[in-house]
Design an enzyme around this catalytic site. Sequence first.
Site, PDB file in Angstrom:
ATOM      1  N   SER A   1      15.692 -41.663 -13.834  1.00 24.85           N
ATOM      2  CA  SER A   1      14.511 -40.850 -13.530  1.00 24.85           C
ATOM      3  C   SER A   1      14.417 -40.714 -12.017  1.00 24.85           C
ATOM      4  O   SER A   1      14.345 -41.718 -11.303  1.00 24.85           O
ATOM      5  CB  SER A   1      13.254 -41.516 -14.091  1.00 24.85           C
ATOM      6  OG  SER A   1      12.129 -40.768 -13.709  1.00 24.85           O
TER       7      SER A   1
ATOM      8  N   MET B   1      -5.375  -7.913   8.053  1.00 24.10           N
ATOM      9  CA  MET B   1      -4.846  -7.102   9.147  1.00 24.10           C
ATOM     10  C   MET B   1      -5.749  -5.894   9.365  1.00 24.10           C
ATOM     11  O   MET B   1      -6.740  -5.726   8.671  1.00 24.10           O
ATOM     12  CB  MET B   1      -3.424  -6.685   8.838  1.00 24.10           C
ATOM     13  CG  MET B   1      -2.473  -7.854   8.917  1.00 24.10           C
ATOM     14  SD  MET B   1      -0.826  -7.403   8.427  1.00 24.10           S
ATOM     15  CE  MET B   1      -1.076  -6.915   6.764  1.00 24.10           C
TER      16      MET B   1
ATOM     17  N   GLY C   1      -7.632  -7.897   3.761  1.00 22.31           N
ATOM     18  CA  GLY C   1      -8.540  -7.956   4.904  1.00 22.31           C
ATOM     19  C   GLY C   1      -8.011  -8.687   6.119  1.00 22.31           C
ATOM     20  O   GLY C   1      -8.705  -8.825   7.113  1.00 22.31           O
TER      21      GLY C   1
ATOM     22  N   ARG D   1      -3.498   2.556   8.447  1.00 22.41           N
ATOM     23  CA  ARG D   1      -3.774   1.385   7.613  1.00 22.41           C
ATOM     24  C   ARG D   1      -2.588   0.442   7.559  1.00 22.41           C
ATOM     25  O   ARG D   1      -1.466   0.862   7.368  1.00 22.41           O
ATOM     26  CB  ARG D   1      -4.083   1.837   6.179  1.00 22.41           C
ATOM     27  CG  ARG D   1      -5.323   2.679   6.065  1.00 22.41           C
ATOM     28  CD  ARG D   1      -5.425   3.330   4.695  1.00 22.41           C
ATOM     29  NE  ARG D   1      -6.634   4.135   4.612  1.00 22.41           N
ATOM     30  CZ  ARG D   1      -7.805   3.685   4.167  1.00 22.41           C
ATOM     31  NH1 ARG D   1      -7.907   2.463   3.712  1.00 22.41           N
ATOM     32  NH2 ARG D   1      -8.859   4.470   4.160  1.00 22.41           N
TER      33      ARG D   1
ATOM     34  N   LYS E   1       0.832  -1.199   0.000  1.00 19.83           N
ATOM     35  CA  LYS E   1       0.000   0.000   0.000  1.00 19.83           C
ATOM     36  C   LYS E   1       0.870   1.254   0.000  1.00 19.83           C
ATOM     37  O   LYS E   1       0.617   2.201  -0.740  1.00 19.83           O
ATOM     38  CB  LYS E   1      -0.924  -0.022   1.223  1.00 19.83           C
ATOM     39  CG  LYS E   1      -1.994   1.024   1.180  1.00 19.83           C
ATOM     40  CD  LYS E   1      -3.012   0.808   2.295  1.00 19.83           C
ATOM     41  CE  LYS E   1      -3.977  -0.309   1.939  1.00 19.83           C
ATOM     42  NZ  LYS E   1      -4.823  -0.736   3.038  1.00 19.83           N
TER      43      LYS E   1
ATOM     44  N   THR F   1      11.449 -38.801  -6.670  1.00 18.20           N
ATOM     45  CA  THR F   1      11.684 -37.950  -5.496  1.00 18.20           C
ATOM     46  C   THR F   1      10.709 -38.219  -4.361  1.00 18.20           C
ATOM     47  O   THR F   1      10.900 -37.710  -3.264  1.00 18.20           O
ATOM     48  CB  THR F   1      11.639 -36.468  -5.894  1.00 18.20           C
ATOM     49  OG1 THR F   1      10.524 -36.277  -6.763  1.00 18.20           O
ATOM     50  CG2 THR F   1      12.912 -36.059  -6.593  1.00 18.20           C
TER      51      THR F   1
ATOM     52  N   TYR G   1      13.781 -33.626 -18.705  1.00 22.35           N
ATOM     53  CA  TYR G   1      12.329 -33.494 -18.636  1.00 22.35           C
ATOM     54  C   TYR G   1      11.824 -33.626 -17.206  1.00 22.35           C
ATOM     55  O   TYR G   1      12.525 -34.120 -16.329  1.00 22.35           O
ATOM     56  CB  TYR G   1      11.641 -34.548 -19.522  1.00 22.35           C
ATOM     57  CG  TYR G   1      11.802 -35.969 -19.017  1.00 22.35           C
ATOM     58  CD1 TYR G   1      10.907 -36.491 -18.080  1.00 22.35           C
ATOM     59  CD2 TYR G   1      12.836 -36.777 -19.456  1.00 22.35           C
ATOM     60  CE1 TYR G   1      11.051 -37.789 -17.606  1.00 22.35           C
ATOM     61  CE2 TYR G   1      12.979 -38.075 -18.988  1.00 22.35           C
ATOM     62  CZ  TYR G   1      12.086 -38.572 -18.044  1.00 22.35           C
ATOM     63  OH  TYR G   1      12.241 -39.835 -17.569  1.00 22.35           O
TER      64      TYR G   1
ATOM     65  N   ARG H   1      -3.192  -1.696  -6.612  1.00 22.13           N
ATOM     66  CA  ARG H   1      -2.367  -2.908  -6.535  1.00 22.13           C
ATOM     67  C   ARG H   1      -2.668  -3.767  -7.746  1.00 22.13           C
ATOM     68  O   ARG H   1      -3.685  -3.583  -8.413  1.00 22.13           O
ATOM     69  CB  ARG H   1      -2.651  -3.673  -5.249  1.00 22.13           C
ATOM     70  CG  ARG H   1      -4.088  -4.114  -5.138  1.00 22.13           C
ATOM     71  CD  ARG H   1      -4.331  -4.771  -3.795  1.00 22.13           C
ATOM     72  NE  ARG H   1      -5.739  -5.093  -3.649  1.00 22.13           N
ATOM     73  CZ  ARG H   1      -6.303  -5.467  -2.526  1.00 22.13           C
ATOM     74  NH1 ARG H   1      -5.592  -5.545  -1.417  1.00 22.13           N
ATOM     75  NH2 ARG H   1      -7.578  -5.764  -2.466  1.00 22.13           N
TER      76      ARG H   1
ATOM     77  N   HIS I   1     -15.524 -10.163   0.775  1.00 25.21           N
ATOM     78  CA  HIS I   1     -14.432 -10.996   1.285  1.00 25.21           C
ATOM     79  C   HIS I   1     -14.464 -12.389   0.666  1.00 25.21           C
ATOM     80  O   HIS I   1     -13.462 -12.902   0.174  1.00 25.21           O
ATOM     81  CB  HIS I   1     -14.547 -11.081   2.806  1.00 25.21           C
ATOM     82  CG  HIS I   1     -13.481 -11.922   3.426  1.00 25.21           C
ATOM     83  ND1 HIS I   1     -13.683 -13.251   3.727  1.00 25.21           N
ATOM     84  CD2 HIS I   1     -12.207 -11.646   3.751  1.00 25.21           C
ATOM     85  CE1 HIS I   1     -12.567 -13.742   4.238  1.00 25.21           C
ATOM     86  NE2 HIS I   1     -11.661 -12.790   4.266  1.00 25.21           N
TER      87      HIS I   1
ATOM     88  N   CYS J   1      10.174 -38.061 -11.955  1.00 16.69           N
ATOM     89  CA  CYS J   1       8.788 -38.525 -12.051  1.00 16.69           C
ATOM     90  C   CYS J   1       8.098 -38.554 -10.699  1.00 16.69           C
ATOM     91  O   CYS J   1       6.969 -39.015 -10.572  1.00 16.69           O
ATOM     92  CB  CYS J   1       8.710 -39.884 -12.730  1.00 16.69           C
ATOM     93  SG  CYS J   1       9.556 -41.178 -11.809  1.00 16.69           S
TER      94      CYS J   1
HETATM   95  C1  PEP Z   1       8.860 -41.939  -6.482  1.00 14.46           C
HETATM   96  O1  PEP Z   1       9.270 -42.626  -5.551  1.00 14.46           O
HETATM   97  O2  PEP Z   1       9.092 -40.730  -6.584  1.00 14.46           O
HETATM   98  C2  PEP Z   1       8.026 -42.531  -7.538  1.00 14.46           C
HETATM   99  C3  PEP Z   1       7.671 -41.817  -8.581  1.00 14.46           C
HETATM  100  O3  PEP Z   1       7.607 -43.809  -7.367  1.00 14.46           O
HETATM  101  P1  PEP Z   1       6.384 -44.203  -6.413  1.00 14.46           P
HETATM  102  O4  PEP Z   1       5.735 -42.963  -5.972  1.00 14.46           O
HETATM  103  O5  PEP Z   1       5.524 -45.090  -7.234  1.00 14.46           O
HETATM  104  O6  PEP Z   1       7.111 -44.939  -5.319  1.00 14.46           O
END
Ligand code: PEP
Length: 844
Positions: A724, A103, A101, A92, A22, A727, A812, A314, A430, A792
């Site tokens: 791959s 604060m 809204g 303000r 602001k 995670t 990728y 804003r 709101h 993946c």
């Molecule tokens: C992972 O472990 O990230 C994965 C893609 O395999 P899953 O989730 O099937 O164990």
Amino acid sequence: MPRYVYDFDEPAEGGRELLGGKGIGLAEMTQLGVPVPAGFTITTDACRTYMASGGELPEGLEEEIDEHLARLEETTGKRFGDPDDPLLVSVRSGAAVSMPGMMDTILNVGLNDEAAAGGERFVLDSYRRLIQMYGETVEGIDARRFEDALDEDLPAMIEAYKAIYEDETGRFFPQDAREQLGRAVRAVFESWNTPRAQAYRRYNKIPDDLGTAVNVVQMVFGNKGVESGTGVAFTRDPSTGEAGLYGEFLADAQGEDVVAGIRTPEPVEAMRERLPDAFDELVETIRRLEEHYKEMQDIEFTVEDGKLFLLQTRSAKRTAAAALKAAVDMVDEGLITREEAVVRIDPGQLDQLLHPRIDPDSSYEVAATGLNASPGAASGGIVFDADTAEERGKDGSAVILVRWETTPDDIHGMIAAQGILTAHGGMTSHAAVVARGMGKPCVAGCEALSLDAAAKTASLNGQKLNEGDVITIDGGTGEVIIGEVPLIAPEINEDLETVLGWADDLRRLKVRANADTPEDAAKAREFGAQGIGLCRTEHMFMAEDRLPVVREMIMASDEDERRAALDKLLPHQQADFEGIFEAMAGLPVTIRLLDPPLHEFLPSLEEAKDDRMRARIRALQEANPMLGTRGCRLGLQFPEIYEMQVRAIILAAAAVHERTGDAPLVEIMHPLVAFQEELRRLRELTIEAASNEAEAEYLVGTMIELPRACVRADEIAEEADFFSFGTNDLTQTALGFSRDDAEGKFLTHYLQDGVLERNPFETLDQSGVGDLMRIAVERGRQTKQDLKLGICGEHGGEPDSVRFCHTLGLDYVSCSPYRVPLARLAAAQAALSEAGVEAVSVGG
Ligand code: PEP
Ligand code: MG
């Protein structure tokens, strides 16, 4: 000594972080010559110092405020605390990040008995508002006490309000203007840490230590009579992005009447007739603002005796559809470049467009219609308060929060609900603003709805509803339907197509999808996926017609029996793969061989049908199955399973090639590899099994989902054509957080308590897990320069993690089909950010 206060027309170095959204908006508007009231900003620095000291005003701040107040008196020609025609100010809040809204703000500071005595109606009205706002904000008096004392007779109301104040605090309402100001400033600092502000920050991932600035602004009065009024306006429609002034106006009123939804405003066009000069100036001013910021603006304004003042500008909160339309139009108008358009769309917001809507082929009866405040459709059981919404939402029930209107205190319920329905309030109420920001369906101002929140009942056009009754709302049309209506997934619209097309030209990362069925694969291609990064074969084992055969395979007492069962499974697997290869028409498809522990396919001990099965279930039981006999360990122990899968893949690839002429790019992936020797053997097995079938091109690779695999990636790469990153498992194993148990237990606590800012299963833990990935990338490519690299895990569809994958140099990302558009956009933004093009955000 640091400086804590800046006049609006003084240059300050710290920008938005220091002055808040602001404050910076007011300073910039002042510089642009836009009519704004005079005033000054107390910096976020002061707020942070105040919080750090446990509630002590920073040294020297009081004196600085005095100096700036004196200057404000000079500019306005009025004196603060003057009994005749005093200088009045609003106090303000305004953080660097917009928290609408959440604060506090106090208006009319500087009024007292003497100055109000015998004053005009609007002066008396202003005084009673001051006592109320000051009482609520500074003293924490329950708003209902004041609401209960509403009265037609203003002098009587002021007396009643003062009595409430005395009753609650044991003191008289302060008559000293400077004391009012000092305590109001503190109260705004304190409002940074109210539970609702904290909940809002958690949901929106805003850090807790930013603090708010405080703006002290000369009051202008929209409640001076018919020549006065107040309103909010957008430079384009915040729901659709359609160009042209869009907003609401309330004659003879103050700003908070609009925001709080106490009176229902008229469309801003209503001003054209009543206050033509101010209207023309408004149109011209916001055109200039949009041109200056090159961004859709959301402004608050007041007209006092025919004269226009802007109180805030804003960048407008808008739906994803509106953001896209405005960006595409602005490129056409020559206001911004394609790069700028791509950079300013929030990938997280695209989710909204990919929200369900009511199946247009279904027939249903509309019970009532309200305002189409935030698009998307949702069905759920109705609840009448935020706490119940939160409770039931946690249980996994779909709920629609139904309120007269929402306030910032309802935020936790809005987060938990699938949709929001209010009886009252406009498109900028709101509920409407917050729901749009969250991408939740909202129907607001549904006049046919009446509520008895205490009895937990409602009536919709005369039809009675109880808590838990299911309704459907469509925030795109404003329709409310009693009962459930079939919803369908939306398709990509033209503006999204345009922006994603630009994004595709700009990104380096490829985007694939995780898909296990031909239907998912088709959806993925429709959303622009360039291949399948993960096909989890176990889902094919779960299907009703397969499970008995899978169990036969697991129950087998020797290899021959097991092979016999696997032979029965093979044609099913082959058919599945053919469907997917066909849908992907020659694009790469990564197929992962069986991963989960075998007991997942067996019934529970109680459900087992005989002793033999019970014995097998017991034999397969493990204390930590996620760290047990799964992934490639399974494949090495029972090679015939993987052999069957490889055969099915190769046969399917050959069949599809012959049938369609498109040869699928097959990538066979082994899960949960930790040691080079594991993959060496599995690669051998794969090549051997494939060579016995047909001619087909394929790659052999592995998931990287264990810390050991990351640090020994150089050795593992000897056996792999591609990596791959899984995670999900890598996060689980690197952090030692069970992915099945952490959420809902200690991880939830960690997030609430701020031990962790973000859920590492949602947003990649870049400094920990991310560093392991970096090591794996470096060492893997040391061995094989052209090693194909992807991700993946769920993180492959989360914008910040996608950006990180870009900087790591992956080829990728792969994510669920619905997140493919978002990943395409985030990948382009990562490339642009590398080239120095970043999004600018405006206002606050
Ligand atoms: C992972 O472990 O990230 C994965 C893609 O395999 P899953 O989730 O099937 O164990
Ligand atoms: Mg995994």
